[in-house]
Design a protein around this motif. Structure first.
Motif, PDB file in Angstrom:
ATOM      1  N   VAL A  23       0.843  -1.212   0.000  1.00  0.00           N
ATOM      2  CA  VAL A  23       0.000   0.000   0.000  1.00  0.00           C
ATOM      3  C   VAL A  23       0.868   1.249   0.000  1.00  0.00           C
ATOM      4  O   VAL A  23       0.628   2.201  -0.753  1.00  0.00           O
ATOM      5  CB  VAL A  23      -0.945  -0.011   1.214  1.00  0.00           C
ATOM      6  CG1 VAL A  23      -1.641   1.343   1.359  1.00  0.00           C
ATOM      7  CG2 VAL A  23      -1.977  -1.125   1.084  1.00  0.00           C
ATOM      8  N   LYS A  24       1.903   1.262   0.841  1.00  0.00           N
ATOM      9  CA  LYS A  24       2.791   2.427   0.904  1.00  0.00           C
ATOM     10  C   LYS A  24       3.544   2.601  -0.408  1.00  0.00           C
ATOM     11  O   LYS A  24       3.750   3.723  -0.872  1.00  0.00           O
ATOM     12  CB  LYS A  24       3.778   2.279   2.061  1.00  0.00           C
ATOM     13  CG  LYS A  24       4.617   3.529   2.309  1.00  0.00           C
ATOM     14  CD  LYS A  24       5.485   3.363   3.532  1.00  0.00           C
ATOM     15  CE  LYS A  24       6.311   4.599   3.818  1.00  0.00           C
ATOM     16  NZ  LYS A  24       5.489   5.747   4.235  1.00  0.00           N
ATOM     17  N   GLY A  25       3.944   1.487  -1.037  1.00  0.00           N
ATOM     18  CA  GLY A  25       4.650   1.576  -2.303  1.00  0.00           C
ATOM     19  C   GLY A  25       3.784   2.151  -3.409  1.00  0.00           C
ATOM     20  O   GLY A  25       4.272   2.885  -4.272  1.00  0.00           O
ATOM     21  N   VAL A  26       2.485   1.839  -3.399  1.00  0.00           N
ATOM     22  CA  VAL A  26       1.579   2.339  -4.439  1.00  0.00           C
ATOM     23  C   VAL A  26       1.145   3.766  -4.153  1.00  0.00           C
ATOM     24  O   VAL A  26       1.143   4.623  -5.044  1.00  0.00           O
ATOM     25  CB  VAL A  26       0.340   1.428  -4.574  1.00  0.00           C
ATOM     26  CG1 VAL A  26      -0.649   2.026  -5.567  1.00  0.00           C
ATOM     27  CG2 VAL A  26       0.736   0.031  -5.030  1.00  0.00           C
ATOM     28  N   THR A  27       0.765   4.049  -2.908  1.00  0.00           N
ATOM     29  CA  THR A  27       0.144   5.342  -2.585  1.00  0.00           C
ATOM     30  C   THR A  27       1.088   6.328  -1.906  1.00  0.00           C
ATOM     31  O   THR A  27       0.755   7.505  -1.788  1.00  0.00           O
ATOM     32  CB  THR A  27      -1.066   5.127  -1.657  1.00  0.00           C
ATOM     33  OG1 THR A  27      -0.610   4.633  -0.381  1.00  0.00           O
ATOM     34  CG2 THR A  27      -2.047   4.127  -2.258  1.00  0.00           C
ATOM     35  N   GLY A  28       2.243   5.863  -1.403  1.00  0.00           N
ATOM     36  CA  GLY A  28       3.164   6.744  -0.694  1.00  0.00           C
ATOM     37  C   GLY A  28       2.894   6.851   0.788  1.00  0.00           C
ATOM     38  O   GLY A  28       3.622   7.533   1.505  1.00  0.00           O
ATOM     39  N   MET A  29       1.859   6.189   1.288  1.00  0.00           N
ATOM     40  CA  MET A  29       1.541   6.223   2.712  1.00  0.00           C
ATOM     41  C   MET A  29       0.631   5.038   3.028  1.00  0.00           C
ATOM     42  O   MET A  29       0.287   4.247   2.152  1.00  0.00           O
ATOM     43  CB  MET A  29       0.849   7.533   3.080  1.00  0.00           C
ATOM     44  CG  MET A  29      -0.408   7.810   2.302  1.00  0.00           C
ATOM     45  SD  MET A  29      -1.075   9.453   2.600  1.00  0.00           S
ATOM     46  CE  MET A  29      -1.374   9.377   4.356  1.00  0.00           C
ATOM     47  N   GLY A  30       0.290   4.875   4.300  1.00  0.00           N
ATOM     48  CA  GLY A  30      -0.687   3.856   4.661  1.00  0.00           C
ATOM     49  C   GLY A  30      -0.135   2.650   5.376  1.00  0.00           C
ATOM     50  O   GLY A  30      -0.905   1.832   5.884  1.00  0.00           O
ATOM     51  N   LEU A  31       1.196   2.516   5.483  1.00  0.00           N
ATOM     52  CA  LEU A  31       1.741   1.311   6.125  1.00  0.00           C
ATOM     53  C   LEU A  31       1.326   1.212   7.586  1.00  0.00           C
ATOM     54  O   LEU A  31       0.742   0.199   7.993  1.00  0.00           O
ATOM     55  CB  LEU A  31       3.268   1.266   5.975  1.00  0.00           C
ATOM     56  CG  LEU A  31       3.953  -0.009   6.497  1.00  0.00           C
ATOM     57  CD1 LEU A  31       5.218  -0.296   5.696  1.00  0.00           C
ATOM     58  CD2 LEU A  31       4.336   0.094   7.978  1.00  0.00           C
ATOM     59  N   PRO A  32       1.594   2.215   8.434  1.00  0.00           N
ATOM     60  CA  PRO A  32       1.205   2.065   9.847  1.00  0.00           C
ATOM     61  C   PRO A  32      -0.297   1.988  10.037  1.00  0.00           C
ATOM     62  O   PRO A  32      -0.782   1.267  10.910  1.00  0.00           O
ATOM     63  CB  PRO A  32       1.812   3.292  10.519  1.00  0.00           C
ATOM     64  CG  PRO A  32       2.012   4.274   9.421  1.00  0.00           C
ATOM     65  CD  PRO A  32       2.305   3.482   8.190  1.00  0.00           C
ATOM     66  N   THR A  33      -1.042   2.726   9.216  1.00  0.00           N
ATOM     67  CA  THR A  33      -2.498   2.733   9.366  1.00  0.00           C
ATOM     68  C   THR A  33      -3.078   1.354   9.067  1.00  0.00           C
ATOM     69  O   THR A  33      -3.892   0.824   9.830  1.00  0.00           O
ATOM     70  CB  THR A  33      -3.130   3.780   8.426  1.00  0.00           C
ATOM     71  OG1 THR A  33      -2.461   5.019   8.605  1.00  0.00           O
ATOM     72  CG2 THR A  33      -4.605   3.954   8.723  1.00  0.00           C
ATOM     73  N   PHE A  34      -2.669   0.773   7.943  1.00  0.00           N
ATOM     74  CA  PHE A  34      -3.182  -0.546   7.580  1.00  0.00           C
ATOM     75  C   PHE A  34      -2.707  -1.598   8.580  1.00  0.00           C
ATOM     76  O   PHE A  34      -3.486  -2.462   9.009  1.00  0.00           O
ATOM     77  CB  PHE A  34      -2.728  -0.922   6.169  1.00  0.00           C
ATOM     78  CG  PHE A  34      -3.179  -2.294   5.745  1.00  0.00           C
ATOM     79  CD1 PHE A  34      -4.468  -2.491   5.256  1.00  0.00           C
ATOM     80  CD2 PHE A  34      -2.337  -3.396   5.855  1.00  0.00           C
ATOM     81  CE1 PHE A  34      -4.895  -3.757   4.878  1.00  0.00           C
ATOM     82  CE2 PHE A  34      -2.751  -4.654   5.477  1.00  0.00           C
ATOM     83  CZ  PHE A  34      -4.049  -4.837   4.990  1.00  0.00           C
ATOM     84  N   ALA A  35      -1.422  -1.541   8.957  1.00  0.00           N
ATOM     85  CA  ALA A  35      -0.891  -2.533   9.884  1.00  0.00           C
ATOM     86  C   ALA A  35      -1.619  -2.480  11.228  1.00  0.00           C
ATOM     87  O   ALA A  35      -1.966  -3.516  11.803  1.00  0.00           O
ATOM     88  CB  ALA A  35       0.612  -2.322  10.081  1.00  0.00           C
ATOM     89  N   MET A  36      -1.857  -1.269  11.743  1.00  0.00           N
ATOM     90  CA  MET A  36      -2.584  -1.147  13.006  1.00  0.00           C
ATOM     91  C   MET A  36      -4.021  -1.646  12.860  1.00  0.00           C
ATOM     92  O   MET A  36      -4.562  -2.287  13.761  1.00  0.00           O
ATOM     93  CB  MET A  36      -2.588   0.306  13.482  1.00  0.00           C
ATOM     94  CG  MET A  36      -1.342   0.726  14.233  1.00  0.00           C
ATOM     95  SD  MET A  36      -1.051  -0.204  15.759  1.00  0.00           S
ATOM     96  CE  MET A  36      -2.514   0.190  16.715  1.00  0.00           C
ATOM     97  N   ALA A  37      -4.643  -1.358  11.714  1.00  0.00           N
ATOM     98  CA  ALA A  37      -6.029  -1.777  11.510  1.00  0.00           C
ATOM     99  C   ALA A  37      -6.152  -3.292  11.534  1.00  0.00           C
ATOM    100  O   ALA A  37      -7.040  -3.852  12.195  1.00  0.00           O
ATOM    101  CB  ALA A  37      -6.548  -1.225  10.181  1.00  0.00           C
ATOM    102  N   VAL A  38      -5.263  -3.988  10.823  1.00  0.00           N
ATOM    103  CA  VAL A  38      -5.353  -5.456  10.747  1.00  0.00           C
ATOM    104  C   VAL A  38      -4.855  -6.102  12.030  1.00  0.00           C
ATOM    105  O   VAL A  38      -5.531  -6.949  12.620  1.00  0.00           O
ATOM    106  CB  VAL A  38      -4.566  -5.978   9.531  1.00  0.00           C
ATOM    107  CG1 VAL A  38      -4.550  -7.506   9.521  1.00  0.00           C
ATOM    108  CG2 VAL A  38      -5.186  -5.453   8.241  1.00  0.00           C
ATOM    109  N   LEU A  39      -3.671  -5.706  12.489  1.00  0.00           N
ATOM    110  CA  LEU A  39      -3.114  -6.334  13.697  1.00  0.00           C
ATOM    111  C   LEU A  39      -3.956  -6.000  14.924  1.00  0.00           C
ATOM    112  O   LEU A  39      -4.068  -6.816  15.845  1.00  0.00           O
ATOM    113  CB  LEU A  39      -1.674  -5.874  13.903  1.00  0.00           C
ATOM    114  CG  LEU A  39      -0.673  -6.344  12.843  1.00  0.00           C
ATOM    115  CD1 LEU A  39       0.691  -5.715  13.082  1.00  0.00           C
ATOM    116  CD2 LEU A  39      -0.562  -7.866  12.829  1.00  0.00           C
ATOM    117  N   GLY A  40      -4.556  -4.800  14.937  1.00  0.00           N
ATOM    118  CA  GLY A  40      -5.410  -4.420  16.057  1.00  0.00           C
ATOM    119  C   GLY A  40      -6.664  -5.254  16.150  1.00  0.00           C
ATOM    120  O   GLY A  40      -7.332  -5.256  17.197  1.00  0.00           O
ATOM    121  N   SER A  41      -7.023  -5.951  15.059  1.00  0.00           N
ATOM    122  CA  SER A  41      -8.163  -6.860  15.103  1.00  0.00           C
ATOM    123  C   SER A  41      -7.755  -8.266  15.528  1.00  0.00           C
ATOM    124  O   SER A  41      -8.604  -9.114  15.803  1.00  0.00           O
ATOM    125  CB  SER A  41      -8.848  -6.911  13.729  1.00  0.00           C
ATOM    126  OG  SER A  41      -8.004  -7.529  12.775  1.00  0.00           O
TER     127      SER A  41
END
Length: 250
Positions: A23-41
């Motif tokens: 996600v970060k490679g495609v959009t330039g951001m989003g790694l911590p947000t996505f990781a927290m969203a999935v791992l937080g579940s």
């Protein structure tokens, strides 16, 4: 955190960071947000944040140092960075408290707000005359959200986008904000005993899939529309955040 790891969770974490890096490679951001969203579940938000520290730091430091104007941005944005540090240390009591229900709901609310704003909101503009007092306030608010949820995009990302920076300067400013947030989060959790030496070793293993994902995302970026990819990513983030927000009610 190290005691909670099982083969299944290790596999899930590796897959999460691989896709988060993509996600970060495609959009330039989003790694911590996505990781927290999935791992937080899968685990408590505090444990997810502990896993996030090293890969987030490495990828954001890379983004920070790749830009052209670090010294100028640091001089301009230091009040915001100071606010992030202060707010993170103040807000980390929720993440480190062990109250999984409250921290999960807070994380879900943050994800919903960010995804909804990104999908529906109009790009704001921050007049230069307001920056002197707005920067520390935005930094403090970002720090409070970071400390409570492990996510450092709200309201930092909308604010930095509102400053009307040049494209390369914006990417570097985001890298600066995320790097400071990551270090502040690590320090705040460590002070409260929620981040141990063993967590650092475990978190380091997540760097490889995150970097592999970033490389893969940069390759995919040449073949797909980054705007379309980002839109569907945000829709998924919105749904996941809504589930986390409502989970304590059921």
């Amino acid at each position: 955190m190290a005691d909670l790891l099982t083969p299944g969770l290790i596999l899930a974490a590796a897959a999460t960071f691989l896709f988060a890096g993509l996600v970060k490679g495609v959009t330039g951001m989003g790694l911590p947000t996505f990781a927290m969203a999935v791992l937080g579940s899968l685990v408590s938000p505090a444990a997810a944040a502990a896993l996030l520290i090293v890969p987030s730091f490495v990828t954001n430091l890379w983004q920070l140092l790749a830009g052209p104007a670090f010294a100028g941005l640091a001089r301009r944005l230091w009040p915001m960075m100071a606010g992030i540090v202060a707010g993170t240390f103040a807000g980390a009591s929720l993440l480190a408290s062990g109250d999984t229900g409250a921290s999960t709901a807070a994380l879900g609310a943050t994800l919903v707000a960010y995804a909804a704003w990104s999908l529906l909101g109009r790009q704001p503009r921050a007049p230069a005359r307001l920056e002197r007092w707005a920067s520390p306030i935005v930094g403090l608010a970002t720090g409070l959200v970071t400390g409570a949820t492990g996510v450092f995009v709200v309201p930092a990302v909308p604010y930095l986008q509102a400053l009307d920076l040049e494209k390369d300067d914006l990417v570097q400013a985001l890298g600066l904000s995320f790097t400071v947030s990551t270090l502040a989060l690590a320090g705040a959790l460590a002070v409260r005993g929620a981040y141990q030496v063993g967590d650092l070793a475990v978190s380091t293993f997540a760097v490889l899939p995150a970097l592999a994902g970033m490389w893969l995302g940069q390759e995919i970026r040449r073949r797909v529309s980054p705007a379309a990819f980002r839109r569907w990513f945000l829709v998924g983030l919105l749904l996941l955040g809504a589930e986390m927000l409502l989970r304590p009610l059921f």
